[in-house]
Design a protein around this motif. Sequence first.
Motif, mmCIF file in Angstrom:
data_model
loop_
_atom_site.group_PDB
_atom_site.id
_atom_site.type_symbol
_atom_site.label_atom_id
_atom_site.label_comp_id
_atom_site.label_asym_id
_atom_site.label_seq_id
_atom_site.Cartn_x
_atom_site.Cartn_y
_atom_site.Cartn_z
ATOM 1 N N ARG A 42 0.841 -1.201 0.000
ATOM 2 C CA ARG A 42 0.000 0.000 0.000
ATOM 3 C C ARG A 42 0.870 1.242 0.000
ATOM 4 O O ARG A 42 1.970 1.247 0.532
ATOM 5 C CB ARG A 42 -0.860 0.090 1.272
ATOM 6 N N CYS A 43 0.310 2.300 -0.572
ATOM 7 C CA CYS A 43 0.972 3.596 -0.517
ATOM 8 C C CYS A 43 -0.099 4.593 -0.120
ATOM 9 O O CYS A 43 -1.158 4.634 -0.740
ATOM 10 C CB CYS A 43 1.532 3.923 -1.901
ATOM 11 N N SER A 44 0.131 5.361 0.939
ATOM 12 C CA SER A 44 -0.865 6.356 1.337
ATOM 13 C C SER A 44 -0.269 7.753 1.253
ATOM 14 O O SER A 44 0.908 7.960 1.563
ATOM 15 C CB SER A 44 -1.377 6.078 2.747
ATOM 16 N N LEU A 45 -1.092 8.668 0.786
ATOM 17 C CA LEU A 45 -0.661 10.058 0.611
ATOM 18 C C LEU A 45 -1.479 10.941 1.533
ATOM 19 O O LEU A 45 -2.689 10.747 1.655
ATOM 20 C CB LEU A 45 -0.921 10.514 -0.833
ATOM 21 N N SER A 46 -0.828 11.910 2.155
ATOM 22 C CA SER A 46 -1.576 12.866 2.969
ATOM 23 C C SER A 46 -0.817 14.189 3.013
ATOM 24 O O SER A 46 0.293 14.295 2.485
ATOM 25 C CB SER A 46 -1.793 12.321 4.386
ATOM 26 N N HIS A 79 5.461 20.363 1.975
ATOM 27 C CA HIS A 79 4.388 19.654 2.659
ATOM 28 C C HIS A 79 4.298 18.254 2.068
ATOM 29 O O HIS A 79 4.853 17.982 1.012
ATOM 30 C CB HIS A 79 3.036 20.312 2.360
ATOM 31 N N GLY A 80 3.484 17.444 2.674
ATOM 32 C CA GLY A 80 3.156 16.163 2.058
ATOM 33 C C GLY A 80 3.855 15.002 2.718
ATOM 34 O O GLY A 80 5.021 15.093 3.105
ATOM 35 N N ASP A 81 3.101 13.924 2.821
ATOM 36 C CA ASP A 81 3.573 12.744 3.524
ATOM 37 C C ASP A 81 3.239 11.523 2.663
ATOM 38 O O ASP A 81 2.085 11.369 2.247
ATOM 39 C CB ASP A 81 2.810 12.677 4.854
ATOM 40 N N LEU A 97 7.319 15.092 4.622
ATOM 41 C CA LEU A 97 7.711 16.507 4.713
ATOM 42 C C LEU A 97 9.156 16.779 4.317
ATOM 43 O O LEU A 97 9.953 17.272 5.139
ATOM 44 C CB LEU A 97 7.438 17.040 6.132
ATOM 45 N N PRO A 98 9.520 16.448 3.079
ATOM 46 C CA PRO A 98 10.918 16.614 2.684
ATOM 47 C C PRO A 98 11.399 18.054 2.813
ATOM 48 O O PRO A 98 10.607 18.998 2.683
ATOM 49 C CB PRO A 98 10.941 16.185 1.210
#
Length: 179
Positions: A42-46, A79-81, A97-98
């Motif tokens: 699975r890959c989840s994006l938030s 942003h982004g995870d 959060l790179p």
Amino acid sequence: MYSADAQSLFDTCATEYGADIGLVWKIRDSFIKYVARTADGRCSLSGGAKIEKSAGFFYPLKNEPISAPTGNTVELDFHGDVRFSAHRGMMFVRIGLPKLIVTGTRGQLWILADPADDTEFTLLAECDLELARDELQSLVGLAGRDVRLTEAGAEIFGLIYKPGDLLDDFSVSLRLTKT
Ligand code: HEM
């Protein structure tokens, strides 16, 4: 193409810009394919992360403030995870959060890796940087090349990859608006 330079990058970022700016990165193609072919992969994006067609994941640039260069260094925060899991949760990798620290023509990619900690960043990889500017389309691009895992970065992937192993190239795009 010309060499990245922290001051000119900062000047660019300090200009007003519109949407669609951020980091596009597939992380590592073979890893994505591995997760995809694992039965429960699975890959989840938030947090604003999304898929940028086949180019990879899109992490939007945090709007303001972009830190002013200290010496020849500038920091770009995103942003982004993005989180991957497989094998009933035994495989879990978070690339959250790179943060790209630009020092001259070198870059350091820091990320949140621990799913339970949103404060401590890990140095995932180091790379070369190239700056490209397209005046006509008001686009500025920063390309990360020769992106290599650090020791801490290799640990995030269970040491299946070794320190110094390659991750995919990435790009940072900034869409400038005329002022
Ligand atoms: C029950 C636990 C696990 C099993 C059964 C498992 C199984 C596998 C298998 C069969 C492959 C080869 C896949 C292929 O080439 O098609 C593989 C590759 C890999 N695994 Fe796991 N794995 C497990 C846990 C983990 C963990 C804990 C991590 C890291 C956090 C991890 C990261 C990787 C990576 C990075 C690759 C290489 C992908 C590539 O670039 O080709 N795995 N694993």
